[in-house]
Design a protein around this motif. Sequence first.
Motif, short mmCIF file in Angstrom:
data_model
loop_
_atom_site.label_atom_id
_atom_site.label_comp_id
_atom_site.label_asym_id
_atom_site.label_seq_id
_atom_site.Cartn_x
_atom_site.Cartn_y
_atom_site.Cartn_z
N CYS A 183 1.27 -9.61 11.28
CA CYS A 183 2.23 -9.27 11.89
C CYS A 183 2.63 -7.76 11.96
CB CYS A 183 3.70 -10.13 11.36
SG CYS A 183 4.04 -9.63 9.71
N LEU A 184 3.79 -7.27 12.71
CA LEU A 184 4.14 -5.87 12.45
C LEU A 184 5.55 -5.82 11.84
CD1 LEU A 184 3.14 -4.82 16.35
CD2 LEU A 184 1.91 -4.70 14.22
N ASP A 185 5.80 -4.90 10.93
CA ASP A 185 7.02 -4.76 10.48
C ASP A 185 8.06 -4.21 11.32
OD1 ASP A 185 6.41 -2.15 10.35
OD2 ASP A 185 6.12 -1.99 8.09
N GLU A 186 9.20 -3.91 10.89
CA GLU A 186 10.38 -3.35 11.55
C GLU A 186 9.63 -1.72 11.97
OE1 GLU A 186 12.83 -3.65 13.56
OE2 GLU A 186 13.43 -5.07 11.78
N GLU A 187 8.92 -0.96 11.29
CA GLU A 187 8.46 0.20 12.08
C GLU A 187 7.36 0.17 13.23
OE1 GLU A 187 8.75 0.63 8.27
OE2 GLU A 187 10.82 0.79 9.09
N GLY A 188 6.95 -1.21 13.44
CA GLY A 188 5.88 -1.38 14.13
C GLY A 188 4.34 -1.41 13.34
N ASN A 189 4.44 -1.16 12.23
CA ASN A 189 3.10 -0.85 11.18
C ASN A 189 2.66 -2.39 11.11
OD1 ASN A 189 3.32 1.62 11.00
ND2 ASN A 189 4.88 1.57 9.57
N ILE A 190 1.38 -2.39 10.81
CA ILE A 190 0.50 -3.68 10.59
C ILE A 190 1.16 -4.22 9.16
CG2 ILE A 190 -1.30 -2.69 9.46
CD1 ILE A 190 -3.00 -5.00 10.59
N SER A 191 1.36 -5.49 9.12
CA SER A 191 1.89 -6.28 7.90
C SER A 191 1.47 -7.56 7.79
CB SER A 191 3.32 -5.94 7.77
OG SER A 191 3.84 -6.53 6.64
N THR A 192 1.45 -8.30 6.78
CA THR A 192 1.29 -9.63 6.83
C THR A 192 2.51 -10.57 6.28
OG1 THR A 192 0.89 -9.87 4.42
CG2 THR A 192 -0.92 -8.82 5.56
N LEU A 193 2.18 -11.95 6.72
CA LEU A 193 3.20 -12.91 6.40
C LEU A 193 3.11 -13.36 5.09
CD1 LEU A 193 3.45 -14.65 9.87
CD2 LEU A 193 5.09 -13.01 8.98
N LYS A 194 2.39 -12.66 4.35
CA LYS A 194 2.00 -13.05 2.67
C LYS A 194 1.06 -14.24 2.58
CE LYS A 194 6.04 -10.87 1.26
NZ LYS A 194 7.09 -11.14 1.91
N ARG A 195 0.49 -14.26 1.53
CA ARG A 195 -0.80 -15.34 1.61
C ARG A 195 -0.30 -16.83 1.85
NH1 ARG A 195 -5.10 -14.02 -1.12
NH2 ARG A 195 -5.83 -15.88 0.28
N GLY A 196 -1.22 -17.19 2.92
CA GLY A 196 -0.77 -18.72 2.97
C GLY A 196 0.02 -18.63 4.39
N GLY A 197 0.27 -17.38 4.71
CA GLY A 197 1.22 -17.14 5.95
C GLY A 197 0.93 -17.67 7.36
N SER A 198 -0.17 -18.26 7.65
CA SER A 198 -0.63 -18.61 8.96
C SER A 198 0.36 -19.60 9.51
CB SER A 198 -2.12 -19.01 8.93
OG SER A 198 -2.96 -17.98 8.58
N ASP A 199 0.61 -20.42 8.44
CA ASP A 199 1.38 -21.74 8.79
C ASP A 199 2.79 -21.14 9.51
OD1 ASP A 199 -0.20 -23.48 7.42
OD2 ASP A 199 0.94 -23.46 5.65
N PHE A 200 3.22 -20.03 8.80
CA PHE A 200 4.53 -19.46 9.18
C PHE A 200 4.10 -18.92 10.71
CE2 PHE A 200 7.84 -15.98 7.87
CZ PHE A 200 8.93 -16.80 8.42
#
Length: 442
Positions: A183-200
């Motif tokens: 995902c992208l964070d507030e600033e538009g930088n690449i980030s993740t939905l944390k481990r196992g986050g594909s469900d989310f």
Amino acid sequence: MDVLKFGGTSVGSAATIRQVVEIISDSSNPKIVVLSAMSGVTNLLVGLHQAAIIQDHDAIEKIMEALTQKHHQAIDELFVDSGRNNILETINADLEAIYAITQSPLKRTSYSELVTYGETLLTRIFSEYLTQQGQQNILLDAKTFMHVGTTENPDIARVSERIDTQLKQFVHNTLFITQGFVCLDEEGNISTLKRGGSDFSATIIGAAINADAVQIWTDIDGLHNNDPRYVEETRPIEHLTYNEAAELAYFGAKILHPQTVAPVIDRDIPVWLKNTFDPQAPGTKISNEHHNQGLKAISAKDGITAIKIRSNRMLGAHGFLKTIFEIFDRHKTSIDMITTSEVAISLTIDDDKNLKAIVTELSVIAELTVEQEHSIICIVGENLIADHESYKAFGLLNNLPVRMISYGGSNNNISLLVPSKDKIAALQFLNAQLFKLQGAEA
Ligand code: ASP
Ligand code: MG
């Protein structure tokens, strides 16, 4: 439109990838397919990031070797002729890009850049494989639309706008492939939905496109009424409400990422948990429908720290709890369970990153006892506290050292804290007490 998400074991080898293709070909509904990395790959990438931090060249080489081997093998088994060369070229370029990250100065975003490559690699292979099989599909880069801002409260409206822009370019297409987890964070930088986050990812996308349904495909036939790793004869639950599913996921049911249902609750989009390796099995449907009340399931969450805070200043005074909660708040640590007496309060946390600092501050105002390695056993069911069988849960007190109990916080949950070494015995005891009868009826 439907959203179908497949986890790591579902896309873990050429054989399982073929199985996934069969499942998505089974219905002609337009769909977005959200994929995890091949099983084991995200762990390798996390290891690669750690090796890069300390510049452990041997480890970097070894992990690169493992990543290459895993993806090359899948390609060898899935592709023929020129198709094989094309995808090999693409994947090798990605592997070089991954290696290059480990060789340049690491940035704040390097972790996310590295660990999300697993999804990039697999979705490329998957999309190409579909094309080779004659199934037209569009590979969408999740980084163009998963601008969630914060993971606590993803900006669904923004994701919706962005994904619409993408989908509008391909109005005649009915099959889209994209990456989970990234995902992208507030600033538009690449980030993740944390481990196992594909469900989310799947439910965020489901909410953003107002999907008919979200299907989460894993390697088990739905959410079970107890943990199948520790208890024999568990069985899948056919229906759960969003709240029941959220409590079970939060308190340890490994099959579902804890935040999964949040984006779809208000939109009333059902979430199905299905088994890739047994697609005919009914699985679990999570929705607003109320089927039966009472006891449904038990799950356990490990790694819990219990803190007992005792102070005579609490006696007849007000504002003491506020002082305590403010300390946890300052250290961004959330509290799961609480019990109180007149002069003491016991509470639990699962994130002990800031435990030391919290203990230092608390010690100024109270006596403390800190106990780690505990597990919360969570018993869930709609209006559970009115269930005539639920009292039997308390038989546990007679058998094992129960450290805390939370009853009545909501109508849907009873939580018990036990030392982790007693967790399996507790799960088995509760299963025998609470489900044996139901099992006999079934
Ligand atoms: N691949 C990521 C992980 O292993 C995300 C996911 O599979 O849900 O955590
Ligand atoms: Mg998962």
